[in-house]
Design an enzyme around this catalytic site. Structure first.
Site, PDB file in Angstrom:
ATOM      1  N   GLN A   1      -1.747  -8.589  -8.186  1.00 51.17           N
ATOM      2  CA  GLN A   1      -3.065  -8.400  -7.555  1.00 51.17           C
ATOM      3  C   GLN A   1      -4.174  -8.572  -8.593  1.00 51.17           C
ATOM      4  O   GLN A   1      -5.196  -9.197  -8.321  1.00 51.17           O
ATOM      5  CB  GLN A   1      -3.141  -7.009  -6.919  1.00 51.17           C
ATOM      6  CG  GLN A   1      -4.530  -6.632  -6.445  1.00 51.17           C
ATOM      7  CD  GLN A   1      -4.542  -5.362  -5.625  1.00 51.17           C
ATOM      8  OE1 GLN A   1      -4.283  -5.377  -4.443  1.00 51.17           O
ATOM      9  NE2 GLN A   1      -4.850  -4.243  -6.249  1.00 51.17           N
TER      10      GLN A   1
ATOM     11  N   SER B   1       0.544   5.521  -3.963  1.00 44.97           N
ATOM     12  CA  SER B   1       0.247   6.285  -2.742  1.00 44.97           C
ATOM     13  C   SER B   1       1.475   6.324  -1.835  1.00 44.97           C
ATOM     14  O   SER B   1       1.707   7.299  -1.122  1.00 44.97           O
ATOM     15  CB  SER B   1      -0.923   5.648  -2.000  1.00 44.97           C
ATOM     16  OG  SER B   1      -2.023   5.545  -2.867  1.00 44.97           O
TER      17      SER B   1
ATOM     18  N   GLY C   1      -3.122   7.798 -11.136  1.00 48.16           N
ATOM     19  CA  GLY C   1      -3.411   6.401 -11.500  1.00 48.16           C
ATOM     20  C   GLY C   1      -4.847   6.037 -11.121  1.00 48.16           C
ATOM     21  O   GLY C   1      -5.578   5.413 -11.903  1.00 48.16           O
ATOM     22  N   HIS C   2      -5.256   6.425  -9.887  1.00 47.26           N
ATOM     23  CA  HIS C   2      -6.643   6.166  -9.469  1.00 47.26           C
ATOM     24  C   HIS C   2      -7.621   6.990 -10.316  1.00 47.26           C
ATOM     25  O   HIS C   2      -8.676   6.512 -10.699  1.00 47.26           O
ATOM     26  CB  HIS C   2      -6.852   6.580  -8.003  1.00 47.26           C
ATOM     27  CG  HIS C   2      -6.021   5.831  -7.016  1.00 47.26           C
ATOM     28  ND1 HIS C   2      -5.026   6.427  -6.272  1.00 47.26           N
ATOM     29  CD2 HIS C   2      -6.051   4.523  -6.639  1.00 47.26           C
ATOM     30  CE1 HIS C   2      -4.477   5.527  -5.478  1.00 47.26           C
ATOM     31  NE2 HIS C   2      -5.068   4.368  -5.680  1.00 47.26           N
TER      32      HIS C   2
ATOM     33  N   ALA D   1      -5.327   8.108  -0.531  1.00 48.77           N
ATOM     34  CA  ALA D   1      -4.128   8.843  -0.965  1.00 48.77           C
ATOM     35  C   ALA D   1      -4.111   8.825  -2.496  1.00 48.77           C
ATOM     36  O   ALA D   1      -3.138   8.399  -3.133  1.00 48.77           O
ATOM     37  CB  ALA D   1      -2.855   8.255  -0.369  1.00 48.77           C
TER      38      ALA D   1
ATOM     39  N   HIS E   1      -4.116   9.351  -6.473  1.00 53.35           N
ATOM     40  CA  HIS E   1      -3.218  10.012  -7.424  1.00 53.35           C
ATOM     41  C   HIS E   1      -3.769   9.787  -8.825  1.00 53.35           C
ATOM     42  O   HIS E   1      -4.834   9.162  -8.993  1.00 53.35           O
ATOM     43  CB  HIS E   1      -1.786   9.470  -7.281  1.00 53.35           C
ATOM     44  CG  HIS E   1      -1.715   7.981  -7.311  1.00 53.35           C
ATOM     45  ND1 HIS E   1      -1.945   7.244  -8.453  1.00 53.35           N
ATOM     46  CD2 HIS E   1      -1.466   7.071  -6.337  1.00 53.35           C
ATOM     47  CE1 HIS E   1      -1.827   5.961  -8.191  1.00 53.35           C
ATOM     48  NE2 HIS E   1      -1.542   5.818  -6.906  1.00 53.35           N
TER      49      HIS E   1
ATOM     50  N   GLN F   1      -4.374  -6.843   4.848  1.00 53.46           N
ATOM     51  CA  GLN F   1      -3.436  -7.112   3.752  1.00 53.46           C
ATOM     52  C   GLN F   1      -2.029  -6.594   4.027  1.00 53.46           C
ATOM     53  O   GLN F   1      -1.151  -6.704   3.181  1.00 53.46           O
ATOM     54  CB  GLN F   1      -3.966  -6.572   2.426  1.00 53.46           C
ATOM     55  CG  GLN F   1      -3.974  -5.060   2.287  1.00 53.46           C
ATOM     56  CD  GLN F   1      -4.651  -4.626   1.001  1.00 53.46           C
ATOM     57  OE1 GLN F   1      -5.869  -4.673   0.889  1.00 53.46           O
ATOM     58  NE2 GLN F   1      -3.870  -4.206   0.007  1.00 53.46           N
TER      59      GLN F   1
ATOM     60  N   GLN G   1      -2.637  -1.694 -13.471  1.00 49.61           N
ATOM     61  CA  GLN G   1      -1.620  -2.703 -13.823  1.00 49.61           C
ATOM     62  C   GLN G   1      -0.389  -2.640 -12.922  1.00 49.61           C
ATOM     63  O   GLN G   1       0.398  -3.575 -12.877  1.00 49.61           O
ATOM     64  CB  GLN G   1      -1.206  -2.498 -15.287  1.00 49.61           C
ATOM     65  CG  GLN G   1      -0.316  -3.610 -15.817  1.00 49.61           C
ATOM     66  CD  GLN G   1       0.516  -3.176 -16.997  1.00 49.61           C
ATOM     67  OE1 GLN G   1      -0.044  -2.718 -17.987  1.00 49.61           O
ATOM     68  NE2 GLN G   1       1.826  -3.306 -16.908  1.00 49.61           N
ATOM     69  N   LYS G   2      -0.208  -1.544 -12.202  1.00 52.11           N
ATOM     70  CA  LYS G   2       0.979  -1.469 -11.334  1.00 52.11           C
ATOM     71  C   LYS G   2       0.992  -2.649 -10.360  1.00 52.11           C
ATOM     72  O   LYS G   2       2.037  -3.191 -10.037  1.00 52.11           O
ATOM     73  CB  LYS G   2       1.042  -0.156 -10.561  1.00 52.11           C
ATOM     74  CG  LYS G   2       2.400  -0.005  -9.876  1.00 52.11           C
ATOM     75  CD  LYS G   2       2.505   1.214  -9.048  1.00 52.11           C
ATOM     76  CE  LYS G   2       1.702   1.132  -7.805  1.00 52.11           C
ATOM     77  NZ  LYS G   2       2.265   0.247  -6.770  1.00 52.11           N
TER      78      LYS G   2
END
Ligand code: PAF
EC number: 6.3.2.1
Length: 284
Positions: A153, A186, A36-37, A32, A34, A61, A148-149
């Site tokens: 993680q 996503s 950012g990816h 999915a 966007h 996860q 960084q979102k």
């Protein structure tokens, strides 16, 4: 771009690439895709000879079955986007391919996973660490790209890389936002129109808190954020924390801190969103 579903096929490609002295950039995703990816993929294409992206909605996860079931899956669209940014290989395995047997591995990240996402999503980081370790072993990248979102993680994966001596460089890029400030995710695809209107309130709350940091005590800022978000109809705050930007441990007092991270998680309807902001306290 070649689409690969089998671990053995990808291993053969990676071996040949490495023997030929090629540098491999890797962007692990759950699809999915966007902007950012795409930012991570463009960086990988610039900085490496070959870019590999994985699209795998990792069942281990998810601590919530319906979140896993409803996670957006848009492979055809993802393939076109990946082609448009110069990705060379897409690894899109099935769950059986990644988990031929039930995973019983247990990771422990100490205090880093005792807070925020780790505290609210039991088992989440164990699943992330399991799949990221498997992907790193299969892809053997020189550089791996994360956003960084998912600040916590990134910290967990950094600890994983050090603890297991993965021979790769971790690269983190800033959060990409919609024009109204909503962090790209996503999961945004699951928001109704009304919820989409309300979702930017998360970022507005972070901005409000950042503006107050030097004037008000942490406790006052926390209650101000909670109060503000209480007024948003479909939004239910899960946590808002002011944390040390490296250890991610919550702070009650920010004096002496160079940089803090403001971290937030909330449900907008049924959709759980997270966001964060790094604030340098020495500037300005
Ligand atoms: O950030 C994500 O999309 C996932 O957690 C990751 C790193 C691809 C592991 O499944």
């Amino acid at each position: 771009m070649e689409v690969i579903e089998q671990v053995s096929a990808l291993r053969a490609i990676v071996t040949a690439l490495r023997c030929g002295g090629k540098r491999i950039g890797f962007v692990p995703t759950m699809g999915a895709l966007h902007e950012g990816h795409l930012q991570l993929l463009r960086a990988s294409a610039r900085e490496n000879d070959v870019t590999i992206c994985s699209v795998f909605v990792n069942p281990t996860q998810f601590n919530n079955a319906s979140d896993y079931k409803l996670y957006p899956r848009t492979l055809e669209q993802d393939i076109s986007l990946l082609q448009s940014v110069g990705c060379d290989y897409l690894f899109a395995p099935s769950a059986e391919e990644i988990y031929p047997q039930q995973s019983v591995l247990q990771f422990s990240f100490g205090e880093l996973e005792a807070v925020m996402e780790g505290a609210h999503r039991p088992g989440h980081f164990n699943g992330v660490a399991t799949v990221v370790s498997k992907l790193f072993h299969i892809v053997q990248p020189h550089k791996a790209y994360f956003g960084q979102k998912d600040l916590q993680q990134v910290a967990i994966v950094r600890q994983l890389v050090r603890a297991l001596s993965f021979d790769l460089e971790l690269v983190c890029y800033p959060t990409v936002r919609e024009a109204d400030g909503l962090a790209m995710s996503s999961r945004n695809k699951r928001l109704s129109d009304a919820q989409r209107q309300q979702a930017p309130q998360l970022y507005k709350a972070l901005q409000l808190a950042a503006a107050d940091l030097k004037q008000k005590p942490v406790a006052a800022i926390r209650s101000e954020v909670a109060q503000k978000l209480q007024q948003v109809e479909e939004l239910e705050l899960e946590y808002f924390e002011i944390v040390d930007s490296l250890t991610l441990q919550p702070l009650q007092d920010i004096s002496g801190q160079e940089e803090v991270a403001l971290c937030i998680a909330a449900f907008v309807g049924e959709v759980r969103l997270i966001d964060n902001m790094l604030v340098n306290l020495k500037e300005g």
